[in-house]
Write a protein that holds these residues in place. Structure first.
Motif, short mmCIF file in Angstrom:
data_model
loop_
_atom_site.label_atom_id
_atom_site.label_comp_id
_atom_site.label_asym_id
_atom_site.label_seq_id
_atom_site.Cartn_x
_atom_site.Cartn_y
_atom_site.Cartn_z
N ALA B 926 -18.95 -8.85 11.58
CA ALA B 926 -17.80 -9.07 11.15
C ALA B 926 -16.76 -9.69 12.19
N ALA B 927 -17.06 -10.15 13.26
CA ALA B 927 -16.52 -10.77 14.26
C ALA B 927 -17.03 -12.01 14.98
N GLU B 928 -16.31 -13.04 14.94
CA GLU B 928 -16.57 -14.18 15.57
C GLU B 928 -16.78 -13.86 17.18
N PRO B 929 -17.64 -14.58 18.02
CA PRO B 929 -17.50 -14.24 19.53
C PRO B 929 -16.12 -14.59 19.97
N ARG B 930 -15.59 -13.83 20.76
CA ARG B 930 -14.35 -13.97 21.32
C ARG B 930 -13.22 -14.22 19.92
N GLY B 931 -13.64 -13.27 19.13
CA GLY B 931 -12.47 -13.37 17.85
C GLY B 931 -12.35 -11.96 17.76
N ALA B 932 -11.26 -11.73 16.98
CA ALA B 932 -11.15 -10.57 16.22
C ALA B 932 -11.83 -10.16 15.06
N ALA B 933 -11.96 -8.99 14.75
CA ALA B 933 -12.61 -8.58 13.33
C ALA B 933 -12.18 -9.48 12.31
N PHE B 934 -12.95 -9.88 11.29
CA PHE B 934 -12.30 -10.69 10.38
C PHE B 934 -11.60 -10.19 9.33
N THR B 935 -11.44 -8.93 9.22
CA THR B 935 -10.55 -8.28 8.18
C THR B 935 -9.33 -7.64 9.09
N SER B 936 -8.97 -8.24 10.21
CA SER B 936 -7.97 -7.75 11.20
C SER B 936 -6.59 -8.18 10.27
N GLY B 937 -5.49 -7.43 10.86
CA GLY B 937 -4.22 -8.05 10.61
C GLY B 937 -3.92 -7.71 9.10
N ASP B 938 -3.02 -8.60 8.42
CA ASP B 938 -2.57 -8.37 7.21
C ASP B 938 -3.53 -8.69 6.17
N ARG B 939 -4.47 -9.06 6.49
CA ARG B 939 -5.40 -9.66 5.58
C ARG B 939 -5.76 -8.77 4.25
N THR B 940 -5.75 -7.28 4.59
CA THR B 940 -6.10 -6.31 3.46
C THR B 940 -4.88 -5.61 3.12
N PHE B 941 -3.73 -6.26 3.49
CA PHE B 941 -2.44 -5.74 2.87
C PHE B 941 -2.17 -6.58 1.68
N MET B 942 -2.01 -5.95 0.72
CA MET B 942 -1.72 -6.84 -0.67
C MET B 942 -0.44 -6.52 -1.55
N ARG B 943 0.22 -7.43 -2.06
CA ARG B 943 1.35 -7.02 -3.18
C ARG B 943 0.61 -6.06 -4.20
N ALA B 944 1.31 -4.92 -4.13
CA ALA B 944 0.80 -4.02 -5.36
C ALA B 944 1.57 -4.21 -6.55
N ASP B 945 2.50 -5.10 -6.76
CA ASP B 945 3.41 -5.44 -7.82
C ASP B 945 2.46 -5.13 -9.36
N TYR B 946 2.94 -4.31 -10.20
CA TYR B 946 2.37 -4.30 -11.52
C TYR B 946 3.32 -3.85 -12.31
N ILE B 947 2.89 -4.51 -13.55
CA ILE B 947 3.54 -4.08 -14.86
C ILE B 947 2.48 -3.56 -15.69
N ARG B 948 2.84 -2.44 -16.42
CA ARG B 948 1.53 -1.62 -17.12
C ARG B 948 2.15 -1.28 -18.52
N LEU B 949 1.13 -1.61 -19.48
CA LEU B 949 1.39 -0.75 -20.83
C LEU B 949 0.93 0.44 -20.58
N LYS B 950 1.91 1.59 -20.03
CA LYS B 950 1.64 2.74 -19.89
C LYS B 950 1.16 3.54 -21.10
N ASN B 951 1.82 3.20 -22.01
CA ASN B 951 1.62 4.25 -23.21
C ASN B 951 2.01 3.28 -24.66
N LEU B 952 0.95 3.38 -25.47
CA LEU B 952 1.42 2.79 -27.03
C LEU B 952 1.12 3.78 -27.93
N THR B 953 1.82 4.19 -28.75
CA THR B 953 1.49 5.25 -29.59
C THR B 953 2.02 4.77 -30.85
N LEU B 954 1.05 4.98 -31.96
CA LEU B 954 1.61 4.78 -33.28
C LEU B 954 1.56 5.98 -33.96
N THR B 955 2.59 6.27 -34.78
CA THR B 955 2.52 7.62 -35.67
C THR B 955 2.83 7.43 -36.85
#
Lengths: 476, 1015
Positions: B926-955
Motif C-alpha cells: 500500500a505504499a510506494e517506496p519513499r511514499g506515503a500509504a496510498f490511502t493517506s490524506g483526504d482520499r477517503t473523505f467524501m461528500r456524504a450529501d444525499y437526498i432520500r425517499l425516506k418514506n412513501l405510504t399509500l393508504t
C-alpha cells in the motif's frame, strides 16, 4: 386556602431537604480528599499507592536508572526510539518525551507522598497506631524522589553541593511539599536553589524525626536501614564524608553479609537477581509481580527472545571487568555460559540481571549492601585517614566477584579503583552517570566541551506552560 | 365563592319552580366533516344547568322546560354551538372541529400554550406523522420533519442509537444530546452502546402511543429546563383517553427489508491481476519480483499452485460473500392494540404492542413488547389523579463485536463480506462450514474466518426492561390556579451476554469465552408546580412556578470467563477459568426552582420571562447553583385593527427572544478531587489521587438570540415559520494541560466558546383543496454555520486535537490534500502546505479540507388525498458534510494486500504511462517506496450529501358505508416503503452513519403492508 398553605409548606420543606442532600452525592468507586483523611485504612492504602508510583516504566520500572547507564558509557542504544538515541548520542533536546514522562512520573510520586503525609498528619484517630510510621515512610519516599530529581536536573556543572555555577546560580527543582488538592494549588512554582532541595531531603531523612519512626523489617518498603543507607548515599553525593562513613557503618553492622560469597564459583547470581530480594544483601527493592509487570527485560532482549532489543551493554563495560571477574557474564552476556549459569539469553551484550521477559517481574534493587560497602570505602578514601579500611571494604565486594584483593594503595589509586568497582558491581542499576558526575569526569562522559549537558533539560512543555516561572537549565 | 354558591342555589330553586312543565327533545350530533356520530357531547339548555351528554351513537334525549329557547352543544376540540329550538322534538346537527392551526395547543414544559401565543422557537411533530413507520424509536422517525433538528442514525441496527442535534453542536467535550421528557419524566439517555449491541433509551415507547413531540429549540423556550436545556429539549406527550364511547384500535403491519446496495468487488481473475500488478510494481525495491515471480506470489496469495493458467483462473467459482452469505432479507412485524374512552369523571388509554425486526445482517434483530396505560380520575371537581405506566421489554441479538457492529475483526460478517476473497467457499459438500479452526482448511487471504460460522455460532443477546411512569395529582386551588404534583420514575435494566464459541477461530485456543453484564439505571423525578391562568379584561396571564428534584443512579456489574467444556455449554457458570469482574457506580442529584410568566395584552402583544435556578451535585462546590434567565416577546400583527382590511393575510406574528441555558452533561464527579483504587504494591491494594478538584467547575452556558416570523396567507393555504438565531456556547469544558510538577496531567476547566448561526424555514402549502382531491406540501430547510470563537491561553488550536481551531467549525477535517496520480508513473501524489506536489506528505502539510457537520438539511413531504386514497411522499436530505469511510478505505487497497477490493476503482486504476486517473497503480504493501500509504490524506473523505425517499405510504381508507356494514368504525390499508431511493455519490454501503463504517450494520430498504381497524 388551607390546602394551598399545606401544599406550599410541604414543597418548601422538600426544597430545604433536597438542597442539603444534593451535594452529598459521593462516587462509590473513588473517594474524596476529606474521606481519605478520615479513614485510617484509606491512608494506609494511600501509602501503598505512593510506593506504587515507583513501579512506572518512566521511573524506577526502567527509564530512570537505565538512562543513568545509557547517558554514560555502560549501555548503548541499538533500538529504534529516537528519544533513546538522544541519550546515547548525548544530544538531548528539551522536548524529549522520555524526559517529560520521567519528570512527570517523579512529581506524581511526590504528590502521592505529599497527599499521604497531609492525610496522615490530620488524622488523630486512636486506632491509627502506625501514624508515625506512615508519615515517616512517605517522607523518606519524598526524600528519595527529590534526590532523584536533583541528580538529573540540578547541581553544579562540576558535581553536587558545590555552590554556585560560574554564572552565579545554583540549580534545584520546583519544591512541592504540600499535596495538589485543587486547581487553585496548580500554579507553577519556580525552581528552588540546590541547597534548599538538599535541606528538604535531609529533613525528610532526619534520623530522629523520620528514620527512628520507620519500620525495621520488609525490604520491599523503606525501613530504618534503607533510609540510613539512602542518607549515606545522599551524604556521599554532598561530599559529607564523615556522615556517609558513619551511616554506612551502621547499615553494614546491622547485617554485614553479601549474598553468594563467590559469584565466579557456580554463578549463583540468581539468588540476587530476578524475582527475588534476599534480605541479607538487598536493603530496599522494588518488587514486580503479574499485576505490576515491568518492561525491563523486554527493552534489553532481542525479538527472538520476546524483547524489542532497544539497548545493549557496551563493550567498554565488558572490558572494564578484570580477568576472572565473575560479574562479567552477568553484565555482558554471551552466547556461551560457564557451568552453573543458565544458557539463556544466548546473545551478546545483554544482562543477566533482567531476563524474565514473559512475566515482567524482575525486581529492581534500590539499594543493596555491596553499594553501602563501596560508599564507606569511598568515604574513608576521601577522608584519607583510613585507607586500609577503604581497601578492605573494597575487597569485600571484589572477593565475592572472585577477584583478588585490590592493589591500590594511595588515596588517588583507591578512588580510581572504587570508581571502577562501582561501574562493574552496580552496572545496569543506575549509578554510572551520577558517579562520573560526582567524580567530575566530564572526559568519560564525553561532555568536556558541553558541560551544560550534565544536567538534563527541564521538559520544554513545563517551561512553556509556566511562562518563565520554571526556568530552563542553561544552554538548552 | 360563597356569593356564587348562594346565587346558584337561588337560581336552582327558582328554576325548579318556574319550569314545571317539561317536554322531551332528542337528536343526533355528528362531525361536520365526515359525519361520524360524536359521543360525549355536552348538551345543555342555554342559560341553565339542565343537560345531558350524547351516547355512543351520538344520540341524546333531554327533558327541557317548555320555555327553553335554545340548546348549547359543547365538545372538546369542537366549536361550541347554540341551536334555537322550536316546536320540533327532534334536532340533529353537526359540530365543526376547531381550526387546528389557530387553536393548536403546544406543550412547552410544565404548562401548555396556544400556538398563537408562543414566542419562542418550538417545532411540533404530530404523532400522526410518524405512526406505523417501521422504526423502533420515535427519534429516528422525526428525521427531516422539524427544521433545525438534525437526526442521524448511527447505523442500521434496529432499535439502535440515533444522534439528535438541535441547532448544531455547541460543546467540544461535554454532551450535545438534547433533554428528553416523556409526560414530565426526564429520561436518562446515556448508555447507548453496550458490549453486545446498541441500546436506545427511547425505544421503550411504541411510537404509535405518541400523541405529539414538541421540540424546544431556542434558549428562551428551553430555559424552563435550566442547566439541562443547552442542547434543546424534546417533550413527548403520549396518548390519553377521552370521554365518550370506548374506541378500540388494532393495527398490524408486516414486511421485509433489503440491503440498499452491495459493493461491487473483484472476481478471482481481477483480484489476481491486481495482486500481480502489486507485486510487479514493487520491483523497484524488490528486484526479485520478475513477472514470473509476481505471478507465483499472486497465485500463492490465493492458495493456488504456481502453474495455474489464466483460463483456470477464469473458470474458478466466484463466491459472493455479500449476496449469498453475510446479508439476508430482513423482516419486520408489528401488531398493536389500543383502547381509550371514559366518562366525565374517569378516562383511560390502554395499549399493548409487539414489534419484531430482523436486520439485513444475521443475526441482528430486535423484538419488543410494550404495555402502556393511562388512567385519569376526577375525584372531585377540584382534585384530579392521574397515573401513567409504560412498560417494555426488549430482546436484541447483537452484531459481531457488539455496539453498532463497528469493528476490524475478521469474523465480522458486515466487515469481511466485501473483503473476503471470492475464491473461498462457504461450506463443504457435506454442509459443514468451510475453514473452521482445526479442520486444516485454510482461507485464502487475510480475511480468514468463515463469517457464516461466526454469525451462527457466537451469540450476543441483550434484554432491556424498562419502566417509565408517573403519578400525578392536581388540585384547583382557586380560579385559574392549579397545583400539580408529579412523581416519576425512569427505570431501566440492561442485561447482556456474549458467548464466543470455541468452534470459531477467535476463541478456539481459549476454548470459548463468555461475558455477562447487567446495568441498572434508576432515575427518580418529582416536580411540584403551580399553574395560573387568568384574564383581566384584555390582560391574559399564563404562569407557572415550581420546584423539581431528580436523582439518577447508574450502576453495573460484569464478569468474564473462558475455558468451556464444549460449545454446548454456553452460560458463564460453565467456564473453567474466571477472568475478571467489573462494575461501576455513578450518580447525580439536582434540585431546581423555576418560574415562567406568559403575559399578553389583547392577544396582540406577547411577553414571556423565565427564571430557573439549578443546583447540581455535578458542579463544583463554589458554583453549586446556577440561575438561567430568558425573555421573549411577540407581536400578533394579524390581530391589530389595521389588519382587518388586509384579508389575504390570515396569520402574522413577529417573535424575538433571548435566553441562557446550561449544559450539565459533564461527568458526575468531574469537579471533585478524587482518589481511585486499582494500585497494587507488594501484593496489597493502594489508592492514589486520580483527579484534581476543581471547585469552580460549572455548567457550560448557551446564550442565544432568536428572531422569528410566523405567517399565513389565504386562510393559511400558505403558512410559514422562519427563525434566525445566533447561539454562543461559552465556558466550554476543556481539559487544560497542567504543570507536571503538580503531579497531574490535566484539569477540566470552563474555557473556550463556540458560535452557531443558523436560519430555519418551515413552509406548508395547501396546493389543492378540492372536494375529493387535496394536496398538501410541507417543506423545511435548516442552514447552519459553526465556528470556534476561542480556546484557552490564547491558543489557536487545541494541542490534543489540532482540528479544533479558532475561527473554524467544529468537526473540521484536518488532513493532507490528495493530488491524484502521476500520469507518468502511476504513483499517488499529495499537496504539501505550499501547494507543491509531494509523495510523502507529513503532519505539517495538513489543512482543513472540510467538515463532518452538515451545512443544510431538512425534509419535504407531500400528502395527496383523493377520495379514500392518501399518498404520503417524504424526502429527507442532508448536504455539505464530509465523512470518512473506513470500509471504503479497506476496499481501496487494490492489490496492496490479500483482501478483495472495489471494482469501479479497480477499473479506473492507472495502467500505463499517460493514464489520467485518481486511482494509483497497485502496490504490494500500500505504499510506494519513499511514499506515503496510498490511502493517506483526504482520499477517503467524501461528500456524504444525499437526498432520500425516506418514506412513501399509500393508504386506502375504507369507505364509511362499507365499514358500518362490517361493524367497524374505521378501517384502512396501507403499503409503505422506507429508504426506497437515495441520491448519493457514495462508494460504500450508505452515507448515513456516524463514527466509522467499518463493519457497521448498514441502513436498509423496507417494504411493509399494514391494516388499521377501529371499532
Amino acid at each position: 386556602m388551607k390546602k394551598l398553605l399545606i401544599n406550599i409548606s410541604l414543597i418548601s420543606l422538600l426544597a430545604a431537604g433536597c438542597t442539603k442532600t444534593i451535594d452529598k452525592e459521593v462516587p462509590q468507586n473513588s473517594i474524596s480528599a476529606s474521606d481519605l483523611a478520615n479513614d485510617v485504612s484509606s491512608i494506609r492504602a494511600s501509602l501503598n499507592g505512593a510506593y506504587s508510583a515507583m513501579l512506572s516504566g518512566n521511573y524506577m520500572g526502567l527509564r530512570y536508572w537505565l538512562f543513568a547507564d545509557l547517558y554514560a558509557d555502560n549501555i548503548s542504544h541499538v533500538g529504534t526510539f529516537p528519544s533513546f538515541a538522544q541519550f546515547a548520542s548525548k544530544n538531548l533536546l528539551a522536548d524529549n518525551v522520555e524526559i517529560s514522562n520521567m519528570w512527570q512520573q517523579i512529581y506524581i510520586a511526590i504528590n502521592r507522598a505529599n497527599t499521604t503525609i497531609a492525610a496522615a498528619t490530620s488524622n488523630n484517630s486512636s486506632i491509627f497506631t502506625d501514624k508515625a510510621s506512615v508519615i515517616a515512610q512517605a517522607r523518606a519516599l519524598r526524600a528519595y524522589h527529590y534526590f532523584n530529581l536533583l541528580r538529573y536536573w540540578g547541581g553544579n556543572e562540576n558535581g553536587y553541593n558545590k555552590g554556585n555555577d560560574p554564572n552565579g546560580k545554583t540549580w534545584g527543582v520546583p519544591l512541592r511539599v504540600n499535596p495538589t488538592l485543587s486547581e487553585t494549588d496548580a500554579d507553577p512554582i519556580a525552581r528552588s536553589g540546590e541547597a534548599a532541595i538538599w535541606n528538604q531531603i535531609l529533613a525528610d531523612l532526619d534520623p530522629t524525626a523520620v528514620i527512628a519512626n520507620l519500620p525495621t523489617a520488609n525490604n520491599r518498603i523503606i525501613t530504618q536501614r534503607a533510609a540510613q543507607a539512602l542518607r549515606a548515599r545522599v551524604q556521599l553525593y554532598r561530599e559529607q564524608w564523615a556522615e556517609a562513613e558513619s551511616l554506612s557503618t551502621t547499615v553494614i553492622n546491622a547485617n554485614p553479609a553479601l549474598v553468594n560469597t563467590n559469584f565466579a564459583n557456580g554463578g549463583l547470581y540468581t539468588n540476587l537477581y530476578g524475582a527475588v530480594a534476599p534480605t541479607s544483601e538487598v536493603i530496599w527493592t522494588l518488587p514486580f509481580d503479574p499485576t505490576n509487570q515491568n518492561a525491563i527485560a523486554f527493552f534489553y532482549l532481542p525479538a527472538s527472545l520476546g524483547g524489542r532489543n532497544e539497548v545493549s551493554a557496551t563493550t567498554t563495560l565488558r572490558d572494564a571487568h578484570e580477568a576472572n571477574d565473575g560479574r562479567r557474564i552477568i553484565n555482558f552476556t554471551s552466547t556461551t555460559y560457564p557451568a552453573g549459569f543458565p544458557t539463556s539469553p544466548a546473545v551478546n551484550g545483554k544482562t543477566l540481571k533482567y531476563t524474565r521477559v514473559s512475566t515482567g517481574d524482575d525486581f529492581f534493587h534500590h539499594i543493596r549492601s555491596a553499594e553501602v560497602y563501596l560508599i564507606r570505602a569511598e568515604a574513608r578514601a576521601r577522608i584519607g585517614t583510613d585507607l586500609s579500611g577503604a581497601a578492605s571494604d573494597l575487597n569485600v565486594v571484589r572477593t565475592r566477584a572472585g577477584l583478588p584483593n585490590t592493589t591500590a594503595a594511595t588515596q588517588a589509586e583507591l578512588l580510581d579503583a572504587i570508581l571502577r568497582e562501582r561501574r562493574v558491581e552496580l552496572a545496569h542499576e543506575g549509578h554510572r552517570f551520577f558517579d562520573l558526575r560526582r567524580y567530575n569526569r566530564l572526559d568519560l562522559l564525553s561532555m568536556t566541551t558541553n558541560s551544560h549537558r550534565v544536567r538534563l533539560p527541564i521538559p520544554q512543555t513545563e517551561v512553556f506552560r509556566s511562562g518563565t516561572v520554571i526556568e530552563q537549565n542553561p544552554n538548552y | 365563592m360563597r356569593k356564587i354558591a348562594c346565587l346558584l342555589a337561588v337560581l336552582f330553586i327558582v328554576s325548579a319552580n318556574l319550569f314545571a312543565q317539561n317536554r322531551t327533545v332528542t337528536g343526533i350530533v355528528t362531525d361536520e366533516k365526515d359525519g361520524t356520530p360524536l359521543a360525549g357531547v355536552s348538551v345543555t339548555v342555554k342559560g341553565t344547568s339542565i343537560g345531558t351528554t350524547t351516547n355512543n351513537e351520538g344520540f341524546f334525549s333531554l327533558s327541557i322546560p317548555s320555555n327553553a329557547r335554545a340548546l348549547t352543544f359543547s365538545f372538546v376540540n369542537y366549536e361550541t354551538r347554540d341551536l334555537s329550538i322550536g316546536a320540533s322534538a327532534r334536532y340533529s346537527l353537526t359540530l365543526t372541529s376547531k381550526d387546528r392551526n389557530l387553536q393548536e395547543v403546544v406543550v412547552v414544559g410544565y404548562q401548555t400554550q396556544r400556538k398563537k401565543e408562543v414566542t419562542g422557537a418550538i417545532a411540533k411533530v404530530s404523532g400522526k406523522d410518524i405512526e406505523n413507520l417501521p422504526m423502533q424509536s420515535f427519534d429516528r422517525a422525526i428525521q427531516g420533519r422539524a427544521a433545525g433538528v438534525n437526526v442521524q442514525s448511527n447505523n442500521g441496527v434496529p432499535g439502535g442509537a440515533v444522534q439528535v442535534r438541535i441547532r448544531g453542536i455547541g460543546s467540544i467535550s461535554a454532551g450535545n444530546e438534547p433533554l428528553y421528557v416523556v409526560d414530565g419524566v426526564q429520561i436518562n439517555n446515556g448508555l447507548l452502546t453496550t458490549n453486545v449491541t446498541q441500546s436506545n433509551p427511547l425505544a421503550f415507547l411504541n411510537p404509535n402511543d405518541i400523541e405529539s413531540v414538541e421540540i424546544l429549540k431556542d434558549a428562551s423556550a428551553a430555559a424552563i429546563y435550566g442547566a439541562r436545556a443547552a442542547n434543546g429539549v424534546v417533550l413527548v406527550t403520549t396518548k390519553k383517553g377521552k370521554a365518550g364511547r370506548t374506541n378500540f384500535q388494532v393495527n398490524a403491519y408486516t414486511g421485509y427489508s433489503d440491503p440498499l446496495k452491495f459493493i461491487p468487488v473483484l472476481n478471482n481473475a481481477e483480484f489476481f491481476q491486481a495482486r500481480y500488478e502489486g507485486y510487479l510494481y514493487q520491483r523497484i525495491t524488490n528486484p526479485n519480483n520478475t513477472p514470473a515471480q509476481a505471478r507465483t506470489l499472486a497465485l500463492a496469495d490465493m492458495n493456488l499452485p504456481s502453474g495455474t493458467t489464466d483460463k483456470q483462473l477464469q473458470d474458478l467459482p466466484n463466491y459472493d460473500w455479500q449476496r449469498d452469505a453475510a446479508f439476508r432479507k430482513g423482516t419486520v412485524y408489528n401488531v398493536d392494540f389500543s383502547m381509550s374512552g371514559g366518562n366525565e369523571k374517569t378516562n383511560f388509554y390502554l395499549s399493548a404492542s409487539y414489534n419484531k425486526q430482523q436486520a439485513i445482517i444475521f443475526p441482528v434483530d430486535f423484538s419488543r413488547g410494550t404495555f402502556a396505560s393511562t388512567i385519569k380520575h376526577k375525584v372531585t371537581n377540584k382534585l384530579t389523579v392521574e397515573n401513567q405506566l409504560n412498560l417494555s421489554t426488549i430482546y436484541q441479538k447483537g452484531p459481531y463485536s457488539g455496539g453498532g457492529g463497528v469493528t476490524t475483526a475478521f469474523g465480522s460478517p458486515s466487515y469481511s463480506a466485501s473483503l473476503m476473497l471470492p475464491i473461498n467457499p462457504f461450506k463443504n459438500p457435506d454442509g459443514t462450514f468451510y475453514g473452521l479452526p482445526g479442520s486444516g482448511q485454510i482461507f485464502a487471504g487475510v480475511f480468514n474466518q468463515n463469517l457464516l460460522a461466526t454469525a451462527e455460532y457466537d451469540s450476543r443477546w441483550q434484554r432491556t426492561n424498562q419502566l417509565v411512569g408517573n403519578f400525578k395529582v392536581s388540585y384547583d386551588l382557586a380560579k385559574g390556579l392549579k397545583y400539580t404534583g408529579l412523581f416519576g420514575l425512569d427505570y431501566r435494566q440492561i442485561q447482556n451476554q456474549y458467548y464466543g464459541d470455541p468452534r470459531n477461530s477467535d476463541w478456539f485456543n481459549r476454548r470459548g469465552y463468555a461475558f455477562a453484564e447487567s446495568q441498572w439505571n434508576t432515575n427518580f423525578i418529582t416536580s411540584h408546580t403551580f399553574n395560573y391562568i387568568n384574564s383581566f379584561g384584555k390582560h391574559n396571564i399564563n404562569a407557572v412556578a415550581g420546584s423539581e428534584y431528580r436523582a439518577d443512579v447508574n450502576e453495573a456489574l460484569s464478569a468474564e470467563a473462558d475455558g468451556f467444556p464444549s460449545s454446548e455449554f454456553r452460560y458463564i457458570n460453565s467456564a473453567s477459568n474466571p477472568l475478571s469482574v467489573g462494575g461501576f457506580w455513578t450518580g447525580s442529584k439536582t434540585f431546581s426552582l423555576f418560574g415562567k410568566v406568559n403575559y399578553d395584552f389583547d392577544k396582540r402583544y406577547l411577553f414571556s420571562a423565565t427564571l430557573r435556578r439549578d443546583g447540581s451535585s455535578r458542579f463544583g462546590e463554589d458554583n453549586f447553583f446556577a440561575v438561567f434567565p430568558s425573555f421573549s416577546a411577540g407581536w400578533n400583527i394579524v390581530n391589530e385593527k389595521f389588519m382587518e382590511s388586509v384579508k389575504f393575510i390570515s396569520d402574522l406574528k413577529l417573535r424575538v427572544s433571548y435566553g441562557q441555558n446550561g449544559n450539565d452533561q459533564i461527568g458526575n464527579f468531574s469537579s471533585r478531587g478524587l482518589y481511585g483504587s486499582g494500585r497494587v504494591y507488594g501484593g496489597s491494594g493502594g489508592i492514589n489521587p486520580t483527579q484534581l478538584a476543581n471547585p469552580d467547575l460549572r455548567w457550560e452556558i448557551r446564550e442565544e438570540w432568536n428572531a422569528g416570523i410566523d405567517f399565513g396567507l389565504f386562510q393559511n393555504r400558505i403558512s410559514a415559520v422562519v427563525d434566525v438565531y445566533r447561539r454562543v456556547n461559552k465556558d466550554l469544558l476543556l481539559s487544560r494541560p497542567l504543570y507536571q510538577t503538580t503531579g497531574f496531567g490535566s484539569v477540566t476547566q470552563n474555557l473556550g466558546s463556540v458560535e452557531n448561526k443558523g436560519l430555519e424555514i418551515g413552509l406548508r402549502t395547501v396546493n389543492i383543496d378540492g372536494r375529493s382531491f387535496k394536496w398538501v406540501t410541507s417543506f423545511n430547510i435548516s442552514f447552519q454555520k459553526n465556528k470556534v470563537l476561542s480556546l484557552y491561553d490564547g491558543l489557536q488550536f487545541l494541542p490534543s486535537d489540532p482540528s479544533i481551531r479558532v475561527g473554524q467549525s467544529l468537526g473540521s477535517i484536518f488532513t493532507q490534500k490528495y493530488a491524484g496520480v502521476n500520469p507518468a508513473t502511476g504513483r499517488p501524489m499529495w499537496y504539501d502546505i505550499n501547494g507543491n506536489i509531494t509523495y510523502q506528505p507529513n503532519a505539517n502539510d495538513r489543512v482543513i479540507i472540510g467538515n463532518t457537520l452538515p451545512k443544510q438539511y431538512g425534509g419535504l413531504n407531500n400528502t395527496i388525498t383523493y377520495k379514500n386514497f392518501e399518498l404520503d411522499v417524504f424526502f429527507q436530505y442532508d448536504y455539505g458534510r464530509l465523512t470518512f469511510d473506513g470500509q471504503y478505505l479497506r476496499l481501496l487497497e487494490i492489490g496492496s494486500r490479500i483482501s478483495n477490493a472495489i471494482k469501479p476503482d479497480y477499473d479506473r486504476r492507472w495502467q500505463k504511462p499517460g493514464d489520467i486517473t485518481d486511482v494509483p497503480r497497485p502496490i504490494n504493501g500500500a505504499a510506494e517506496p519513499r511514499g506515503a500509504a496510498f490511502t493517506s490524506g483526504d482520499r477517503t473523505f467524501m461528500r456524504a450529501d444525499y437526498i432520500r425517499l425516506k418514506n412513501l405510504t399509500l393508504t386506502y381508507n375504507v369507505a364509511k358505508t362499507l365499514t358500518s356494514r362490517l361493524g367497524v368504525s374505521s378501517a384502512r390499508f396501507y403499503v409503505q416503503g422506507v429508504n426506497l431511493w437515495t441520491y448519493a455519490d457514495w462508494p460504500g454501503y450508505d452515507p448515513e452513519f456516524l463514527c466509522d463504517s467499518m463493519g457497521l450494520v448498514p441502513q436498509s430498504r423496507n417494504f411493509t403492508v399494514g391494516l388499521t381497524v377501529g371499532f
